[in-house]
Design an enzyme around this catalytic site. Structure first.
Site, PDB file in Angstrom:
ATOM      1  N   ILE A 521       0.865  -1.185   0.000  1.00 39.55           N
ATOM      2  CA  ILE A 521       0.000   0.000   0.000  1.00 39.55           C
ATOM      3  C   ILE A 521       0.894   1.226   0.000  1.00 39.55           C
ATOM      4  O   ILE A 521       1.848   1.305   0.779  1.00 39.55           O
ATOM      5  CB  ILE A 521      -0.872   0.031   1.277  1.00 39.55           C
ATOM      6  CG1 ILE A 521      -1.744  -1.227   1.341  1.00 39.55           C
ATOM      7  CG2 ILE A 521      -1.743   1.282   1.320  1.00 39.55           C
ATOM      8  CD1 ILE A 521      -2.502  -1.369   2.649  1.00 39.55           C
ATOM      9  N   ALA A 572       4.757   4.147   2.447  1.00 39.65           N
ATOM     10  CA  ALA A 572       4.293   2.908   1.821  1.00 39.65           C
ATOM     11  C   ALA A 572       4.708   1.781   2.745  1.00 39.65           C
ATOM     12  O   ALA A 572       5.525   1.956   3.647  1.00 39.65           O
ATOM     13  CB  ALA A 572       4.945   2.727   0.455  1.00 39.65           C
ATOM     14  N   LYS A 573       4.122   0.612   2.538  1.00 41.10           N
ATOM     15  CA  LYS A 573       4.531  -0.566   3.311  1.00 41.10           C
ATOM     16  C   LYS A 573       4.059  -1.788   2.555  1.00 41.10           C
ATOM     17  O   LYS A 573       3.023  -1.750   1.891  1.00 41.10           O
ATOM     18  CB  LYS A 573       3.853  -0.531   4.689  1.00 41.10           C
ATOM     19  CG  LYS A 573       4.654  -1.180   5.799  1.00 41.10           C
ATOM     20  CD  LYS A 573       5.922  -0.422   6.108  1.00 41.10           C
ATOM     21  CE  LYS A 573       6.600  -0.838   7.383  1.00 41.10           C
ATOM     22  NZ  LYS A 573       7.784  -0.054   7.658  1.00 41.10           N
ATOM     23  N   GLY A 574       4.822  -2.862   2.684  1.00 34.88           N
ATOM     24  CA  GLY A 574       4.385  -4.135   2.112  1.00 34.88           C
ATOM     25  C   GLY A 574       4.330  -5.168   3.216  1.00 34.88           C
ATOM     26  O   GLY A 574       5.122  -5.124   4.165  1.00 34.88           O
ATOM     27  N   ASP A 626      12.462  -4.562   6.462  1.00 33.18           N
ATOM     28  CA  ASP A 626      11.610  -4.514   7.653  1.00 33.18           C
ATOM     29  C   ASP A 626      11.737  -5.882   8.312  1.00 33.18           C
ATOM     30  O   ASP A 626      12.591  -6.673   7.910  1.00 33.18           O
ATOM     31  CB  ASP A 626      10.158  -4.215   7.251  1.00 33.18           C
ATOM     32  CG  ASP A 626       9.358  -3.624   8.422  1.00 33.18           C
ATOM     33  OD1 ASP A 626       9.536  -4.101   9.554  1.00 33.18           O
ATOM     34  OD2 ASP A 626       8.560  -2.709   8.208  1.00 33.18           O
TER      35      ASP A 626
END
Length: 1024
Positions: A521, A572-574, A626
């Protein structure tokens, strides 16, 4: 047609093979001799009347068409047992007065793990749902093929017998021989071009049996597998027959249950296989070879057409072999494409069926979300609503109950995303395309209307509506890409209900593989954030993780946007959720590859083709490390380069290794700690304090990035450190030299030399029990003590540099206030992400504690990564390798100077934001908590940045040049030149860089409440 041509997944040419066997048929010389001995063995056991023995043995040896491999490999004991078992099966069929009831089911699994033999009756071209054939292939997958590795691999040969089992029954036998591979002890030999020579990595039996022709075909397939990430699928025509030979190569462990799924697939098209082979090679490659024939008299498309379909769908099966919606051929069953679509819709519905109804909205309106206790209650109710309405099983029932509507929904999806022009369809429309034509496509309105009319139940309706919402919001997908390793969808985020997701993301990716699912996102076009692997300890935690995956991802990306306030990239991050037992590294690789499918336009017919792209603009994503992915960033960057991302592979990931790929590691240069440090020093300076008189408590020990750098940069009196290994405390201050020793070694506090503690100091390790502290207090359990230790100590300042999210929350925050109402700390600088909940921060500020929250204090890391991205975008591949990658373990002059620029920018930004928050708090005389000021500052900055991105200020060339010259580190401008940089950086990125610099410098200078006149003055000087 020449023998050299062949077909790839969508091209319609393929090579013709001579009609000669691909494997030599072994002839067992001792067969007659063995038969005589077996007759004696069977007779001696006494189960079969003596006069019938020669007949039974003869039938077994000559009429069943069992391959000589069996007689050569099996012991006499096993063969005679099998003959007796068969005799028993015949008697059973006879008593049922139905010769077709003769079921043969022989198996022998070697207890030492050397292999197995399975022989059973089987009708050609059918997937049986009962009897021995129903589970045989999936058991072979599970027991032997899925777990094969270069150290321990199994090859498989399977044949359909030519004769029928008796004069009265027409069934044939299917034999499976699984044997353990014996690989050469020598390392693989490579050709001049560095490719593996197949003979040097093959099993000995395979080399004996394979013909020259087969070796050549497998050699080509192997070379293709080595250079490609997904499966390699080839088809060959066998001269003078309608037989087709399909060969599929892939990396071991790339998929599971694939062999048994392939049988279901070709049965669906009324094909049967005479022989199938699975070969393993010691360089980690699996090759499956199947000889496919049309079933006589079947009402099915001709094999000349259906073989293309089997190829296309084999690549979907590779991604989702274990799909509950792809069942053996039956009236309501779906083709693989429909079934894969149903599976993706099933996952979409699990996350997005609008679960919060009007009842939740009414509650939300009554309760006050700013009141901490109300907010917690709302959160709780939200979670419960979601868990109870739509379970996975409930959604699956709905899909199974409405096969016709699912087919209509699939056609609706395919009509948009099915690529219209490929080489094959110009010769003849593919079957999936023909299948689309036979189902009358409905408009969206007609389809919605039909769903509404035929589904009376409101729950079911919502599930099917979710499929329609999914169709309408997919902008591009690799669903029809000829080769892929997982399915990816780029979604327009408009379907997210505002009541649950108040901030609308810019873009959402959904990735679905056979052993994981994942999201990505981002909140702005140019955005960056880490990719996190969410591991589950057991089935229960997996269920919880699965339900919360999207929300966790949304929350992380949203927090990231607050933190990314003064850099060009938005947040953003996945997230990747591996299934239980899945290999997390492999899930990450598939996730990356599937997303890259949507970022790079396909160029290679039959491998990567052009997709239907409704978004229509190039997209750039930036991934960072991460939880669980820090060591995978190098792979992702190199993989993007192999896939052809020449301009952006260098900036695709941050956190790359410095020596090999020119990354800039945060911990080596203390990037995150530099910004935390500015807040700590800012407090001391504003309040006129001397650092060495200050007492401090710290979570996150000397083994972590933040913990170790905090120790090395400070000179205070630290009274306690809590980390993963235990609790170290000393009211008189911990010995600083010993702490520095641990920080330099990067080891946890359990290594502290306890002789350096005062008489009141102690170290309690997590694994200890019943420890008596100097005060006389008894610690029963070290882990429990550690988990609550951050609530027991008192000091001037508390700097969390590690620990679980929400370690201080509304339910335990009162523990930080003593019996007299006095807080344990005067100042808190939140270095660790999300260590305190928002409600806890506000509660502490009410008690007059000075709190600086995470998104302000620890943004040094994101600034450093942002500038790592900039170097990747700004330098050509040659320059990048020359200037950023280490030579003989040493960095270049340019690299060292660039790192210094980054450190200066981090300290400058952090000091400017600290001043801005401090000034604003003083201006309002403490009426507004710093936590809220920090959030408002972030959103004001983000909003101003968005406005500037869309304004024409960027088009004013002198201003643009003036800003970029200041925003880009001097080292880079001097090296490349501003004009060249402006030519190389993508325009979307330049706009983002320009507006983030202008927004942050303006707000930091004039404050959150600056006026338009202030901006006019500020903008006037930009061109300077």
């Amino acid at each position: 047609m020449s023998n050299g041509e062949h077909l790839n997944v969508s091209g319609a040419r393929y090579s013709t093979l001579e009609n000669v066997p691909g494997y030599t048929t072994p002839v067992f010389k001792g067969k007659e001799e063995q038969r005589a001995l077996i007759e004696n063995d069977v007779a001696a056991k006494g189960f079969i009347p003596r006069e019938l023995v020669p007949n039974e043995v003869n039938w077994f040896y000559t009429h069943l068409g069992i391959d000589d491999t069996y007689f050569q490999n099996e012991s006499r004991e096993v063969i005679s047992d099998h003959i007796i078992a068969l005799f028993g099966a015949k008697i059973l069929a006879y008593t049922k007065h139905d010769p077709s009831k003769l079921v043969i089911d022989l198996e022998k699994i070697d207890e030492n793990g050397n292999g197995a033999t399975f022989i059973h009756t089987s009708a050609a071209g059918l997937t049986t749902t009962e009897g021995p054939g129903a589970t045989c292939e999936s058991r072979i997958d599970e027991l032997f093929l899925d777990n094969s590795s270069p150290e321990k691999a199994y090859r498989l040969e399977t044949f359909r017998s030519t004769g029928s089992i008796s004069s009265t029954a027409s069934q044939q036998l299917r034999c499976y021989f699984v044997t353990k591979c014996k690989f050469p002890d020598t390392p693989p030999t490579l050709t001049a071009e560095g490719k593996t020579d197949i003979r040097s990595v093959s099993d000995a039996t395979f080399l004996e049996k394979a013909t020259e022709n087969t070796l050549n075909i497998y050699q080509q397939v192997m070379w293709n597998v080595e250079t490609r990430y997904g499966p390699v699928i080839e088809v060959f025509e066998v001269e003078g027959t309608r037989e087709r030979r399909m060969v599929i190569g892939y990396k071991m462990g790339g998929t599971s249950r694939f062999f048994s799924a392939l049988s279901n697939l070709y049965h669906f098209y009324s094909l049967f296989s005479a022989r199938k082979y699975v070969e393993q090679f010691s360089n980690g490659i699996t090759i499956i070879s199947m000889y496919l024939n049309p079933l006589p008299g079947a009402n099915a498309p001709p094999i000349e057409h259906s073989i293309f379909q089997v190829m296309k769908e084999a690549s979907l099966l590779y991604c989702l072999p274990d799909n509950p919606y792809f069942l053996p051929k039956s009236p309501g069953s779906h083709a693989v494409q429909e079934a894969s679509y149903a599976y993706c819709g099933w996952i979409f519905a699990q996350h997005f069926c609008n679960r919060l109804g009007p009842a939740y909205l009414q509650l939300k309106n009554i309760l006050n979300e700013n009141d901490p206790t109300h907010a917690e209650v709302l959160n709780d109710i939200k979670r419960r609503f979601r868990e109870e309405t739509f379970t996975r099983e409930r959604i699956a029932e709905v899909i199974h109950a409405h096969p016709d509507l699912i087919r209509q929904l699939y056609v609706n999806f395919a009509m948009t995303h099915y690529p219209q022009s490929d080489e094959a369809s110009s010769l003849m429309p593919t079957l999936s395309y023909q299948r689309l034509q036979t189902v009358q496509p409905l408009t969206d309105e007609e389809l919605y209307d039909r769903i509404r009319r035929s589904v009376p139940n409101k729950h079911d309706l919502q599930v099917l509506e979710a499929f329609l919402i999914f169709n309408k919001h997919v902008l591009k997908t690799n669903f029809y890409q000829p080769t892929k390793v997982a399915l990816s969808f780029r979604l327009a985020p408009d379907f997210l209900p505002e009541v649950e997701y108040p901030k609308k993301p810019f873009g959402v990716f959904l990735v679905i593989g056979n052993d994981f699912r994942g999201f990505h996102i981002r909140f702005r076009d140019v955005a960056r954030g880490g990719i996190r692997i969410v591991m589950s300890r057991n089935r229960e935690t997996y269920s919880i993780n699965q339900r919360q995956l999207f929300d966790e991802n949304y929350g992380l990306a949203s927090t990231q946007s607050l933190k990314n306030k003064d850099i060009p990239e938005g947040g953003a991050k996945g997230t990747i959720l591996p299934s239980l037992g899945a290999n997390p590294r492999r899930c990450f690789e598939k996730y990356v590859d599937a997303i890259v499918d949507l970022l790079i336009p396909g160029q290679t017919p039959g491998i990567k083709e052009r997709l239907v792209d409704l978004y229509g603009k190039p997209e750039l994503l930036f991934f960072g490390p991460d939880e669980g992915t820090a060591h995978m960033m190098d792979w992702a960057a190199l993989h993007a380069r192999e896939r052809g991302a020449e301009t952006w592979w260098k900036s695709f990931t941050t956190g790359k290794s410095a020596e090999k790929l020119g990354g800039i590691p945060h911990d080596t240069y203390g990037m995150t700690s530099l910004s935390i440090r500015q807040y700590v020093l800012g407090i001391y300076k504003q309040l006129g304090l001397r650092e060495k008189d200050i007492t401090k408590v710290q979570t996150g020990g000397p083994d972590g990035d933040l913990g170790s750098n905090e120790i090395l940069l400070s000179s205070d009196k630290t009274v306690a450190i809590i980390d993963g290994s235990g609790v170290l405390a000393d009211p008189h201050g911990l010995d600083r030299t010993e702490l520095i020793r641990l920080a330099k070694l990067r080891v946890p506090v359990c290594n502290f030399d306890t002789s350096k503690l005062s008489k009141d100091g102690y170290l309690v390790k997590v694994e200890e029990h019943d420890v008596r502290l100097p005060s006389g207090e008894l610690v029963l359990d070290g882990t429990d003590f550690r988990n609550g230790a951050h609530l027991r100590f008192k000091a001037d300042i508390f700097v969390p540099c590690g620990g679980r999210p929400e370690a201080v929350n509304i339910s335990n925050v009162s523990a930080l206030i003593d019996a007299d109402g006095k807080p344990h700390f005067k100042y808190i600088v939140e270095g660790a992400n999300l260590f305190l909940t928002q409600q806890a921060r506000l509660n502490l500020e009410k008690r007059k504690i000075i709190v600086f929250k995470d998104s302000s204090a620890n943004k040094g890391g994101v600034t450093s990564s942002s500038l790592e991205v900039l170097a990747g975008l700004a330098l050509s591949t040659e320059e990048y390798v020359e200037l950023m990658v280490f030579k003989d373990g040493k960095s270049s002059q340019f690299y060292q100077s660039y790192v210094k620029d980054i450190q200066a920018k981090i300290s400058g930004n952090a000091a400017a934001e600290f001043q801005c928050i401090w000034r604003e708090h003083a201006r309002l005389q403490g009426a507004k908590p710093r936590t809220i000021i920090s959030d408002e500052l972030s959103s004001t900055l983000n909003n101003l940045q968005a406005e500037l991105e869309n304004s024409d200020l960027f088009d004013d060339l002198p201003s643009r040049k003036g800003v970029l010259r200041r925003a880009i580190p001097k080292t880079l401008v001097d090296q490349v030149g501003l004009e060249t940089l402006m030519g190389r950086l993508p325009e979307t990125y330049q706009r983002a860089l320009f507006s983030s610099w202008v927004a942050s410098h303006f707000i930091y200078k004039y404050g959150v409440n600056a006026s338009s006149v202030d901006f006019f003055h500020f903008a006037r000087d930009l061109a300077q």
